[in-house]
Design an enzyme around this catalytic site. Structure first.
Site, mmCIF file in Angstrom:
data_model
loop_
_atom_site.group_PDB
_atom_site.id
_atom_site.type_symbol
_atom_site.label_atom_id
_atom_site.label_comp_id
_atom_site.label_asym_id
_atom_site.label_seq_id
_atom_site.Cartn_x
_atom_site.Cartn_y
_atom_site.Cartn_z
ATOM 1 N N TYR A 118 -1.058 4.403 10.784
ATOM 2 C CA TYR A 118 -1.508 3.402 11.743
ATOM 3 C C TYR A 118 -0.338 3.111 12.678
ATOM 4 C CZ TYR A 118 -5.640 2.354 8.904
ATOM 5 O OH TYR A 118 -6.823 2.449 8.213
ATOM 6 N N ASP A 126 -21.079 -11.006 20.554
ATOM 7 C CA ASP A 126 -20.787 -9.633 20.932
ATOM 8 C C ASP A 126 -21.441 -9.363 22.286
ATOM 9 O OD1 ASP A 126 -19.749 -7.031 19.153
ATOM 10 O OD2 ASP A 126 -21.030 -6.480 20.832
ATOM 11 N N LYS A 178 1.530 1.895 7.408
ATOM 12 C CA LYS A 178 1.845 1.132 8.615
ATOM 13 C C LYS A 178 2.832 1.877 9.504
ATOM 14 C CE LYS A 178 0.530 -2.191 9.746
ATOM 15 N NZ LYS A 178 -0.650 -2.393 10.630
ATOM 16 N N SER A 227 -21.955 -12.240 24.669
ATOM 17 C CA SER A 227 -20.590 -12.630 25.033
ATOM 18 C C SER A 227 -20.439 -12.972 26.511
ATOM 19 C CB SER A 227 -19.618 -11.500 24.669
ATOM 20 O OG SER A 227 -18.298 -11.890 24.937
ATOM 21 N N ILE A 287 -4.576 -8.748 15.787
ATOM 22 C CA ILE A 287 -3.173 -8.979 16.132
ATOM 23 C C ILE A 287 -2.379 -7.678 16.233
ATOM 24 C CG2 ILE A 287 -2.455 -9.345 13.736
ATOM 25 C CD1 ILE A 287 -1.183 -11.206 16.898
ATOM 26 N N ASP A 288 -2.743 -6.645 15.457
ATOM 27 C CA ASP A 288 -2.059 -5.355 15.568
ATOM 28 C C ASP A 288 -2.138 -4.789 16.974
ATOM 29 O OD1 ASP A 288 -0.878 -4.801 13.108
ATOM 30 O OD2 ASP A 288 -2.763 -4.139 12.226
ATOM 31 N N SER A 293 -10.715 -2.053 8.178
ATOM 32 C CA SER A 293 -11.466 -3.073 8.905
ATOM 33 C C SER A 293 -12.425 -3.793 7.963
ATOM 34 C CB SER A 293 -12.241 -2.435 10.058
ATOM 35 O OG SER A 293 -11.366 -1.915 11.034
ATOM 36 N N HIS A 295 -0.851 1.597 16.420
ATOM 37 C CA HIS A 295 -1.134 0.466 17.308
ATOM 38 C C HIS A 295 -0.109 0.375 18.439
ATOM 39 C CE1 HIS A 295 -4.202 -0.874 14.512
ATOM 40 N NE2 HIS A 295 -3.328 -0.808 13.532
ATOM 41 N N LEU A 305 -12.205 -5.103 19.052
ATOM 42 C CA LEU A 305 -11.467 -3.848 19.081
ATOM 43 C C LEU A 305 -11.823 -3.061 20.331
ATOM 44 C CD1 LEU A 305 -9.743 -1.547 17.729
ATOM 45 C CD2 LEU A 305 -11.906 -0.702 16.800
ATOM 46 N N VAL A 347 -7.660 -10.987 13.539
ATOM 47 C CA VAL A 347 -7.596 -9.662 12.911
ATOM 48 C C VAL A 347 -7.136 -8.609 13.918
ATOM 49 C CG1 VAL A 347 -8.897 -7.976 11.544
ATOM 50 C CG2 VAL A 347 -9.469 -10.393 11.376
ATOM 51 N N MET A 377 -3.063 -7.403 6.983
ATOM 52 C CA MET A 377 -3.856 -8.172 6.030
ATOM 53 C C MET A 377 -4.237 -7.378 4.783
ATOM 54 S SD MET A 377 -6.331 -10.393 8.561
ATOM 55 C CE MET A 377 -7.292 -11.038 7.196
ATOM 56 N N GLU A 437 -5.895 4.945 13.647
ATOM 57 C CA GLU A 437 -6.911 4.079 14.256
ATOM 58 C C GLU A 437 -7.606 4.701 15.448
ATOM 59 O OE1 GLU A 437 -3.012 2.914 16.301
ATOM 60 O OE2 GLU A 437 -3.656 3.489 14.288
ATOM 61 N N ARG A 495 0.838 -1.194 0.000
ATOM 62 C CA ARG A 495 0.000 0.000 0.000
ATOM 63 C C ARG A 495 0.879 1.252 0.000
ATOM 64 N NH1 ARG A 495 -3.646 -1.374 5.181
ATOM 65 N NH2 ARG A 495 -1.673 -2.380 5.763
#
Length: 377
Positions: free
Chosen positions: A94, A198, A75, A220, A269-270, A134, A96, A240, A267, A301, A118, A15
């Protein structure tokens, strides 16, 4: 303002933070855009297009980092890039940080003003700069998970949608936010047996009204989550917590009791991941086996579909880049509370409470840090 766009160097990251069209928009506003040679090649944007739209080409990343007042990336800066950052420089990408103590410490030491895509909050309270990626990651999670279930990838040899006379795979999606909704859309579309979990009943009600009997919804609670995970062929972690480290919802003990050679796609993992056994992987080496379960934990991803991802990302980031450049970063953040919410580090001070809490660092309110900063107005 001098805006710099280096070529992304994270593994298999193709990207780019700014397209030629985006560069043209900024140049037309009176700004200088300096892009590293071949920075857009992976997403299908040639240097000649940047030049035609008014951008300048730098022969190296060193020149971009040296000359730019604001660095715009996709990133988080890698170690060699962080070493090039300068005090007072603005970094917009981004980040994180809550799950990355090393990066946080180095950005503090470098004295930069780091704004995390984010964590920027939109007028309606959503996360507009996180949403497009996302969406991509949510849809890709099902593609990746289906691939992981193939026996050649170490999986159970299960077809996600089944065939007439053979039951489809059971897919469990943890979280009904943007990632989860897009994962549900793909999994239901492929004919899988899909359950979404959720803690927000209104989210479950909305998904249930949209998909009806094609989707199972669960609140949840601990018992419901464990039962669903143990019966799954594929579990997608789509949880998230804005700015904070993701909670480990699935323990190692639960993973050990899952069906042998089932699969998980993390997803989150960041932000540290929501499976206890998760660790970041790359597109070059995307999976590993732990507790008898195939793990897919690629930390970027959307980088696998760089053109789609670049265009979708710029649709949301460009107005904020323009705001920072037009007004100057300090005034832009002082006047826009949503943009200010993305400020994570301001010249040595941690200004995101979730990052400070996750890493045990002292916290300075962003309003206070901006008043004390030496960032150019």
């Amino acid at each position: 303002m001098r805006i710099g766009v280096p070529k992304e160097i994270k593994n298999e990251e193709r990207r780019v933070a700014l397209t030629p069209g985006g560069a043209n928009d900024l140049v037309s506003r009176g700004h200088t855009v300096l892009v590293e040679r071949a920075c857009g090649a992976g997403a299908g944007f040639a240097d000649e297009e940047y030049l035609a739209h008014g951008a300048a080409i730098a022969e190296s990343a060193d020149l971009v980092f040296d000359q730019a007042e604001m660095i715009v990336k996709v990133k988080e800066p890698q170690a060699e890039e962080r070493a090039k950052l300068k005090e007072g420089q603005v970094l917009f990408a981004y980040l994180h940080l809550a799950a990355d103590a090393v990066q946080t410490a180095e950005l503090i030491e470098q004295g930069v003003t780091a704004i995390a895509y984010e964590s920027v909050v939109g007028p309606s309270g959503g996360l507009p700069l996180l949403a497009p990626m996302s969406q991509v990651a949510g849809r890709m999670s099902i593609q990746a998970g289906a691939h992981c279930l193939e026996s050649s990838q170490g999986g159970r040899g299960v077809l996600l949608g089944g065939v007439p006379g053979v039951a489809p795979a059971k897919v469990v999606i943890l979280g009904g936010g943007v990632v989860g909704r897009n994962a549900v859309q793909m999994a239901v579309g492929l004919g899988a047996d899909v359950t979404v979990i959720d803690r927000d009943v209104s989210v479950l009600e909305d998904l249930s009204s949209r998909y009806g009997s094609a989707l199972h919804t669960l609140h949840s609670s601990g018992g419901a989550l464990e039962d669903a995970v143990l019966g799954a062929d594929l579990v997608v972690g789509a949880v998230l917590v804005r700015g904070a480290r993701a909670p480990h919802l699935v323990t190692a003990e639960m993973l050990e009791r899952m069906r042998p050679r089932s699969a998980v796609v993390d997803v989150a993992i960041d932000q540290g991941g929501c499976f206890a056994t998760s660790r970041p992987t790359t597109h070059a080496d995307p999976t590993f086996l732990d507790c008898g379960v195939v793990h897919y934990c690629v930390a970027n991803m959307p980088g696998a579909v760089p053109r789609t991802s670049t265009l979708a990302l710029e649709n949301t980031t460009l107005p904020y880049i323009a705001m920072l450049a037009d007004s100057g970063p300090r005034e832009a953040m002082r006047s826009d509370a949503g943009l200010r919410a993305g400020l994570s580090i301001c010249q040595g001070q941690v200004t995101e409470p979730a990052v400070a809490e996750s890493l045990g660092l002292s916290y300075t309110p962003p309003e206070q840090a901006l008043e004390l900063s030496r960032t150019a107005a």
